[in-house]
Design a protein around this motif. Structure first.
Motif, short mmCIF file in Angstrom:
data_model
loop_
_atom_site.label_atom_id
_atom_site.label_comp_id
_atom_site.label_asym_id
_atom_site.label_seq_id
_atom_site.Cartn_x
_atom_site.Cartn_y
_atom_site.Cartn_z
N SER A 74 0.83 -1.21 0.00
CA SER A 74 0.00 0.00 0.00
C SER A 74 0.86 1.26 0.00
O SER A 74 0.59 2.21 -0.73
CB SER A 74 -0.93 -0.01 1.22
N LEU A 75 1.90 1.26 0.82
CA LEU A 75 2.81 2.42 0.87
C LEU A 75 3.56 2.56 -0.45
O LEU A 75 3.72 3.66 -0.98
CB LEU A 75 3.77 2.27 2.04
N ALA A 76 4.02 1.43 -1.00
CA ALA A 76 4.71 1.46 -2.29
C ALA A 76 3.79 2.00 -3.38
O ALA A 76 4.22 2.77 -4.25
CB ALA A 76 5.21 0.06 -2.65
N ALA A 77 2.50 1.63 -3.31
CA ALA A 77 1.54 2.11 -4.31
C ALA A 77 1.43 3.63 -4.26
O ALA A 77 1.41 4.30 -5.30
CB ALA A 77 0.17 1.47 -4.06
N PHE A 78 1.35 4.18 -3.04
CA PHE A 78 1.27 5.64 -2.90
C PHE A 78 2.50 6.30 -3.52
O PHE A 78 2.39 7.26 -4.30
CB PHE A 78 1.14 6.02 -1.42
N TYR A 79 3.68 5.78 -3.18
CA TYR A 79 4.90 6.38 -3.69
C TYR A 79 5.03 6.19 -5.21
O TYR A 79 5.44 7.11 -5.93
CB TYR A 79 6.12 5.79 -2.98
N ASN A 80 4.69 4.99 -5.69
CA ASN A 80 4.78 4.74 -7.13
C ASN A 80 3.89 5.70 -7.91
O ASN A 80 4.27 6.19 -8.99
CB ASN A 80 4.40 3.29 -7.44
N GLN A 81 2.71 5.98 -7.37
CA GLN A 81 1.78 6.89 -8.04
C GLN A 81 2.33 8.31 -8.10
O GLN A 81 1.94 9.10 -8.97
CB GLN A 81 0.44 6.89 -7.31
N HIS A 82 3.23 8.64 -7.17
CA HIS A 82 3.77 10.00 -7.11
C HIS A 82 5.22 10.08 -7.61
O HIS A 82 5.89 11.10 -7.42
CB HIS A 82 3.68 10.53 -5.67
N GLY A 83 5.68 9.00 -8.23
CA GLY A 83 7.00 9.03 -8.85
C GLY A 83 8.16 8.82 -7.91
O GLY A 83 9.30 9.18 -8.25
N PHE A 84 7.91 8.24 -6.72
CA PHE A 84 8.99 7.96 -5.76
C PHE A 84 9.23 6.46 -5.68
O PHE A 84 8.28 5.68 -5.55
CB PHE A 84 8.64 8.48 -4.37
N LYS A 85 10.49 6.05 -5.73
CA LYS A 85 10.84 4.64 -5.58
C LYS A 85 11.01 4.32 -4.09
O LYS A 85 11.51 5.16 -3.33
CB LYS A 85 12.12 4.32 -6.34
N MET A 86 10.62 3.12 -3.69
CA MET A 86 10.73 2.72 -2.29
C MET A 86 11.49 1.40 -2.18
O MET A 86 11.06 0.38 -2.72
CB MET A 86 9.34 2.55 -1.67
N MET A 87 12.63 1.44 -1.51
CA MET A 87 13.41 0.23 -1.22
C MET A 87 13.15 -0.18 0.23
O MET A 87 13.13 0.67 1.12
CB MET A 87 14.91 0.50 -1.42
N VAL A 88 12.93 -1.47 0.46
CA VAL A 88 12.76 -1.96 1.83
C VAL A 88 14.11 -2.47 2.34
O VAL A 88 14.82 -3.18 1.64
CB VAL A 88 11.70 -3.07 1.92
#
Length: 294
Positions: free
Chosen positions: A87-101
């Motif tokens: 869910s958090l990755a989806a928010f960031y992906n929609q706004h052009g931010f990559k998320m690494m865990v």
């Protein structure tokens, strides 16, 4: 007696993570449960009990209670954990931010049963875009961002604490941390490793970044006297899965440069001699050096 119970616990962990059926006798199952909770390894202990003959297992009602606890706090929670990450990755992906865990979730993917690794906070790295991403999260979602920490901001998402790293380690703690942070940030620009979680792209550390970060992070936990057997297993399972992907010459040169040799050698030795992992998956120089020192 306490020493014997501690050894029984190690033997149970070894049985739980290996296919070999090692005979284990336990005198005090209550003590084992206390250790399992402290080390975050209840699921591993239950995996080991599943391999034991009926007569060597804890009382049935006690075991059923433990299984219920494991299902709730490990397996069912892991599903919620993954949902929060996607869910958090989806928010960031929609706004052009990559998320690494980092740490927890990325480590769990290397465990034989990912849902049997306890899940806590969610640590993320956004390729240097943490400040912009936090601002978007605050303005669009109204989520309060805690900026009081040394190397990450903190906020809550779907009931989980998120640590959004702008530094991989606390650079104010030591000069060596400040130096190694530059290396972490260079390695942290690699976006070629990822998984898809519930349809969302979630980035993973490269093998070299993960190896060095796991070593440094667990070493910091060791110095703070807060290391657990779970940290050791994170390292062992990672090496078991990614040994051929690591640039061992680079890693050992870096370990030597930042004076981590003794810790590195001991960690590898514990994995092999105490937990039963194959020595071939580790760099043989490290293991042989440890044996020479004995």
């Amino acid at each position: 007696m306490q020493s014997e119970n501690n050894q029984s616990f190690i033997s149970l962990v070894r049985l739980g993570i290996n296919s070999q059926n090692i005979p284990v006798l336990v005198d005090n199952w209550d003590y084992i449960k206390v250790l399992a909770d402290k080390q975050g390894l209840l699921a591993i202990i239950i995996d080991s009990i599943d391999k034991m003959p009926e007569e060597n297992r804890p009382p049935k009602l006690q075991l059923l209670e433990w299984i219920g606890e494991m299902l709730a706090t490990y397996e069912q929670r892991y599903i919620v954990y993954e949902n929060a990450i996607s869910s958090l990755a989806a928010f960031y992906n929609q706004h052009g931010f990559k998320m690494m865990v980092l740490k927890g979730y990325s480590c769990s993917l290397d465990w034989p049963k990912p849902q049997h690794r306890p899940c806590g906070d969610i640590d993320i790295w956004q390729f240097g875009q943490q400040k912009k991403a936090d601002k978007v999260l605050f303005y669009e979602k109204g989520i309060k961002i805690d900026n009081s920490h040394h190397n990450h901001t903190v906020f809550n998402w779907m009931g989980f604490t998120i640590e959004n790293h702008y530094d991989f380690v606390n650079i104010h703690h030591s000069q060596s941390n400040a130096e190694i942070e530059t290396l972490f940030k260079e390695l942290g620009q690699d976006d070629s490793y990822f998984v898809v979680v519930n349809g969302e792209k979630v980035y993973l550390p490269s093998p070299n970044l993960h190896a060095l970060f796991l070593l440094r992070h667990s070493m910091i936990e060791f110095v703070a006297s807060s290391i657990s057997l779970r940290h050791v297993l994170d390292w062992a399972f990672f090496i078991e899965k990614h040994s051929s992907d690591i640039d061992w010459e680079w890693l050992e040169n870096t370990v030597d440069k930042y004076h981590m040799n003794d810790y590195y050698n001991c960690l590898n030795a514990i994995c092999v001699y105490d937990l039963g992992f194959e020595s071939a998956i580790f760099n043989q120089v490290s293991i042989n050096t440890y044996q020479k020192d004995l």
